[in-house]
Design a protein around this motif. Structure first.
Motif, PDB file in Angstrom:
ATOM      1  N   VAL A  40       0.839  -1.205   0.000  1.00 44.58           N
ATOM      2  CA  VAL A  40       0.000   0.000   0.000  1.00 44.58           C
ATOM      3  C   VAL A  40       0.868   1.248   0.000  1.00 44.58           C
ATOM      4  O   VAL A  40       0.660   2.181  -0.785  1.00 44.58           O
ATOM      5  N   LEU A  41       1.856   1.276   0.885  1.00 49.08           N
ATOM      6  CA  LEU A  41       2.697   2.470   1.000  1.00 49.08           C
ATOM      7  C   LEU A  41       3.525   2.698  -0.262  1.00 49.08           C
ATOM      8  O   LEU A  41       3.849   3.851  -0.595  1.00 49.08           O
ATOM      9  N   ALA A  42       3.879   1.622  -0.950  1.00 46.65           N
ATOM     10  CA  ALA A  42       4.665   1.763  -2.173  1.00 46.65           C
ATOM     11  C   ALA A  42       3.915   2.553  -3.245  1.00 46.65           C
ATOM     12  O   ALA A  42       4.527   3.182  -4.110  1.00 46.65           O
ATOM     13  N   GLU A  43       2.601   2.544  -3.175  1.00 41.51           N
ATOM     14  CA  GLU A  43       1.798   3.291  -4.146  1.00 41.51           C
ATOM     15  C   GLU A  43       1.627   4.755  -3.753  1.00 41.51           C
ATOM     16  O   GLU A  43       1.020   5.530  -4.496  1.00 41.51           O
ATOM     17  N   ALA A  44       2.109   5.127  -2.558  1.00 43.00           N
ATOM     18  CA  ALA A  44       1.991   6.510  -2.078  1.00 43.00           C
ATOM     19  C   ALA A  44       0.571   7.053  -2.245  1.00 43.00           C
ATOM     20  O   ALA A  44       0.347   8.074  -2.904  1.00 43.00           O
ATOM     21  N   PRO A  45      -0.394   6.372  -1.631  1.00 42.24           N
ATOM     22  CA  PRO A  45      -1.773   6.838  -1.793  1.00 42.24           C
ATOM     23  C   PRO A  45      -1.984   8.213  -1.180  1.00 42.24           C
ATOM     24  O   PRO A  45      -1.255   8.629  -0.269  1.00 42.24           O
ATOM     25  N   GLY A 420      -7.574   0.635  14.627  1.00 44.97           N
ATOM     26  CA  GLY A 420      -6.567  -0.421  14.653  1.00 44.97           C
ATOM     27  C   GLY A 420      -5.414  -0.164  13.712  1.00 44.97           C
ATOM     28  O   GLY A 420      -4.323  -0.707  13.887  1.00 44.97           O
ATOM     29  N   LEU A 421      -5.651   0.653  12.694  1.00 43.45           N
ATOM     30  CA  LEU A 421      -4.613   0.997  11.721  1.00 43.45           C
ATOM     31  C   LEU A 421      -4.841   2.458  11.344  1.00 43.45           C
ATOM     32  O   LEU A 421      -5.925   2.823  10.870  1.00 43.45           O
ATOM     33  N   ILE A 422      -3.825   3.275  11.573  1.00 44.69           N
ATOM     34  CA  ILE A 422      -3.989   4.723  11.418  1.00 44.69           C
ATOM     35  C   ILE A 422      -3.048   5.247  10.331  1.00 44.69           C
ATOM     36  O   ILE A 422      -1.825   5.061  10.413  1.00 44.69           O
ATOM     37  N   PRO A 423      -3.585   5.910   9.315  1.00 44.45           N
ATOM     38  CA  PRO A 423      -2.721   6.494   8.280  1.00 44.45           C
ATOM     39  C   PRO A 423      -1.895   7.658   8.839  1.00 44.45           C
ATOM     40  O   PRO A 423      -2.397   8.482   9.605  1.00 44.45           O
ATOM     41  N   VAL A 424      -0.646   7.702   8.434  1.00 49.13           N
ATOM     42  CA  VAL A 424       0.235   8.826   8.745  1.00 49.13           C
ATOM     43  C   VAL A 424       0.412   9.625   7.463  1.00 49.13           C
ATOM     44  O   VAL A 424       0.835   9.076   6.439  1.00 49.13           O
ATOM     45  N   LEU A 425       0.061  10.900   7.518  1.00 51.09           N
ATOM     46  CA  LEU A 425       0.170  11.773   6.349  1.00 51.09           C
ATOM     47  C   LEU A 425       1.479  12.546   6.387  1.00 51.09           C
ATOM     48  O   LEU A 425       1.982  12.877   7.462  1.00 51.09           O
ATOM     49  N   ASP A 426       2.009  12.832   5.209  1.00 51.64           N
ATOM     50  CA  ASP A 426       3.259  13.605   5.192  1.00 51.64           C
ATOM     51  C   ASP A 426       3.045  14.972   5.833  1.00 51.64           C
ATOM     52  O   ASP A 426       3.854  15.429   6.630  1.00 51.64           O
ATOM     53  N   ASP A 427       1.932  15.621   5.507  1.00 52.37           N
ATOM     54  CA  ASP A 427       1.650  16.947   6.054  1.00 52.37           C
ATOM     55  C   ASP A 427       0.148  17.178   5.963  1.00 52.37           C
ATOM     56  O   ASP A 427      -0.405  17.293   4.867  1.00 52.37           O
ATOM     57  N   ALA A 428      -0.511  17.255   7.112  1.00 51.82           N
ATOM     58  CA  ALA A 428      -1.965  17.402   7.129  1.00 51.82           C
ATOM     59  C   ALA A 428      -2.434  18.740   6.570  1.00 51.82           C
ATOM     60  O   ALA A 428      -3.630  18.921   6.339  1.00 51.82           O
ATOM     61  N   ASP A 429      -1.529  19.683   6.349  1.00 51.38           N
ATOM     62  CA  ASP A 429      -1.903  20.981   5.784  1.00 51.38           C
ATOM     63  C   ASP A 429      -1.797  21.011   4.266  1.00 51.38           C
ATOM     64  O   ASP A 429      -2.170  22.011   3.638  1.00 51.38           O
ATOM     65  N   ALA A 430      -1.298  19.937   3.661  1.00 51.55           N
ATOM     66  CA  ALA A 430      -1.160  19.896   2.206  1.00 51.55           C
ATOM     67  C   ALA A 430      -2.538  19.789   1.552  1.00 51.55           C
ATOM     68  O   ALA A 430      -3.516  19.378   2.180  1.00 51.55           O
ATOM     69  N   ALA A 431      -2.608  20.134   0.264  1.00 53.97           N
ATOM     70  CA  ALA A 431      -3.881  20.099  -0.452  1.00 53.97           C
ATOM     71  C   ALA A 431      -4.445  18.685  -0.509  1.00 53.97           C
ATOM     72  O   ALA A 431      -5.637  18.470  -0.291  1.00 53.97           O
ATOM     73  N   PRO A 433      -2.740  15.374   1.067  1.00 49.46           N
ATOM     74  CA  PRO A 433      -1.565  14.762   1.692  1.00 49.46           C
ATOM     75  C   PRO A 433      -1.317  13.324   1.223  1.00 49.46           C
ATOM     76  O   PRO A 433      -2.251  12.594   0.857  1.00 49.46           O
ATOM     77  N   VAL A 434      -0.048  12.931   1.283  1.00 56.80           N
ATOM     78  CA  VAL A 434       0.366  11.574   0.920  1.00 56.80           C
ATOM     79  C   VAL A 434       0.422  10.712   2.177  1.00 56.80           C
ATOM     80  O   VAL A 434       0.913  11.153   3.219  1.00 56.80           O
ATOM     81  N   VAL A 435      -0.063   9.489   2.077  1.00 54.44           N
ATOM     82  CA  VAL A 435       0.034   8.533   3.175  1.00 54.44           C
ATOM     83  C   VAL A 435       1.433   7.943   3.162  1.00 54.44           C
ATOM     84  O   VAL A 435       1.825   7.269   2.196  1.00 54.44           O
ATOM     85  N   VAL A 436       2.220   8.187   4.216  1.00 55.35           N
ATOM     86  CA  VAL A 436       3.610   7.745   4.252  1.00 55.35           C
ATOM     87  C   VAL A 436       3.822   6.586   5.221  1.00 55.35           C
ATOM     88  O   VAL A 436       4.895   5.997   5.267  1.00 55.35           O
ATOM     89  N   ASP A 437       2.805   6.252   6.023  1.00 54.39           N
ATOM     90  CA  ASP A 437       2.924   5.112   6.928  1.00 54.39           C
ATOM     91  C   ASP A 437       1.532   4.720   7.385  1.00 54.39           C
ATOM     92  O   ASP A 437       0.565   5.484   7.254  1.00 54.39           O
ATOM     93  N   LEU A 438       1.437   3.492   7.921  1.00 58.85           N
ATOM     94  CA  LEU A 438       0.218   3.006   8.554  1.00 58.85           C
ATOM     95  C   LEU A 438       0.613   2.464   9.913  1.00 58.85           C
ATOM     96  O   LEU A 438       1.433   1.538   9.996  1.00 58.85           O
TER      97      LEU A 438
END
Length: 443
Positions: A40-45, A420-431, A433-438
């Motif tokens: 999932v992370l490899a696709e940079a959703p 149980g699984l929380i997305p980590v965004l690169d920057d929540a202020d971005a237009a 944001p990219v998911v960079v971790d779970l």
């Protein structure tokens, strides 16, 4: 005084990326079901690819907060044992340990078991443990792993007696065990647990020192139960209480086992500047290892901790301010009457015990456009699965059905347990944001 960091099994935390996501993870859309976290992370959703409601963490804000408090403690000669119950996320514990955390704090046996499953080498259990089953398991863990240190709490002679009896019986059944380290808990009037007077606390220390199955490790307490505001009267109550930890330490120091550095520990993310100030004589004289147990600092928030933290909206200490890394993303699903919209998240998704969420941003209605601030609106209630957004019914509606909103949240301790699984965004202020971790949690 040196504060050697704890260890964690980084291979175990890295292996979390090989877990497969599916319908059990409400933050993950069906398009990703069956794939590993790494896939999932490899696709940079993008955030726009996730369903609502969703709770998110901000990578840039968490990294900032982690480093700010680690440096703040180091500058004052204090050790940090972050309260792991806030996140129950070993991935985040690993980051805190990598930043120098001396230990991870937990609240009960189940949380200790998670810490042990990921190889955390030094754990404070911020509670009395009186269950014979729990005590036997801790005793076995200590004996099987010579590098493990577990510290539990006691605030009465009866607690110590029950611990001694359970461990004595276990030792008789299976052979000699390593003793369990115990911190004497000092309490305060109208507080939570803890011996209410110093003489009682000294008697607890004497009982611990007399047991061959226990080892006196120092003094502890929790100041957050004694005050809930940042006014001068509340700060004075906290400071006076933390002073009592210093007094107790000095009375029982002669009971400490030879070679053990005494621990004096206080907790909290609300008054850590008072803790540092009151315990500074122990640091200066190298009388004890002073340990702070803050937990909520890692994500901070847009509510309770923003208002009360020493590094919040009204700083009471030096250093960079903490940033909120915790957000809810919701979608407007109904506008049944003027001045009211309902969104698709409620008490099962978002924290509400220390204040309702606040509406912050309206996600762009056009691809690539920036989010716009929301004003003149308020979240007034949460049901199980619905949130109520209100504004002046005489005015123009600021939202329409289908709009996505960002909410600021209050109290991280009751946010993580809902996911149980929380997305980590690169920057929540971005237009977008990219998911960079779970981040995986265990509650």
């Amino acid at each position: 005084m040196d504060h050697p960091a704890a260890h964690i099994d980084t291979a175990a935390t890295a292996a979390l990326r090989e877990e497969r996501v599916d319908w059990r993870h409400k933050a993950i859309p069906p398009a990703f079901w069956g794939r590993t976290v790494a896939d999932v992370l490899a696709e940079a959703p993008r955030l726009s690819q996730l369903p609502t409601p969703v709770l998110s963490l901000s990578r840039v804000a968490m990294t900032h907060n982690r480093d700010v408090l680690a440096a703040w403690c180091a500058e004052r000669g204090m050790a940090l044992a972050p309260h792991g119950k806030t996140t129950m996320a070993p991935q985040l514990w690993a980051e805190q340990i990598d930043a120098g955390a001396w230990a991870i704090t937990v609240a009960n046996l189940a949380q200790l078991a998670v810490a042990r499953a990921f190889g955390v080498s030094r754990v404070i259990v911020a509670n009395a443990v009186v269950s014979p089953l729990a005590l036997r398991w801790i005793s076995d863990q200590l004996t099987e792993d010579p590098g493990l240190e577990v510290l539990v709490w006691a605030d009465s002679a009866r607690t110590v007696s029950l611990m001694h009896e359970a461990l004595a019986a276990h030792s008789a059944d299976v052979g000699p065990r390593r003793p369990i380290g115990v911190l004497v808990e000092r309490g305060g009037a109208n507080g939570r647990t803890g011996a209410r007077d110093e003489d009682t606390a000294v008697a607890v220390a004497e009982a611990i020192a007399a047991s061959p199955h226990l080892e006196l490790a120092g003094v502890t307490g929790y100041e957050g139960a004694l005050a809930h505001t940042p006014d001068e009267a509340a700060l004075a109550v906290v400071h006076t209480y933390v002073d009592s930890l210093v007094s107790l330490h000095r009375r029982i120091d002669g009971l400490m086992p030879a070679g053990r550095v005494p621990v004096v520990s206080a907790g909290g993310s609300a008054y850590f500047e008072q803790v540092a100030d009151a315990l500074s004589p122990l640091v200066a004289g190298e009388e004890a290892r002073v340990v702070l147990r803050s937990g909520a600092y890692l994500t901070h928030d847009d509510g309770f901790y923003r208002g009360i933290s020493p590094l919040g909206a009204s700083p009471r200490t030096s250093g960079p301010g903490l940033r909120s890394a915790l957000h809810g993303w919701v979608r407007v699903s109904s506008q049944p009457e003027p001045g009211l919209a309902l969104f698709d998240a409620g008490k099962r998704d978002l924290p509400f015990d220390e204040g309702l969420p606040e509406a912050q941003l309206l996600r762009a209605r056009e691809t690539g456009a920036p989010a716009t601030p929301l004003s003149g609106v308020a979240v007034t209630a949460l049901n199980d699965q619905h949130g109520f957004l209100r504004w002046d019914p005489a005015g123009e509606a600021p939202v329409v059905i289908g709009d996505e909103l960002r909410l600021g949240l209050s109290h991280p301790c009751t946010a993580f347990d809902k996911w149980g699984l929380i997305p980590v965004l690169d920057d929540a202020d971005a237009a977008d944001p990219v998911v960079v971790d779970l981040v995986r949690t265990w509650f």
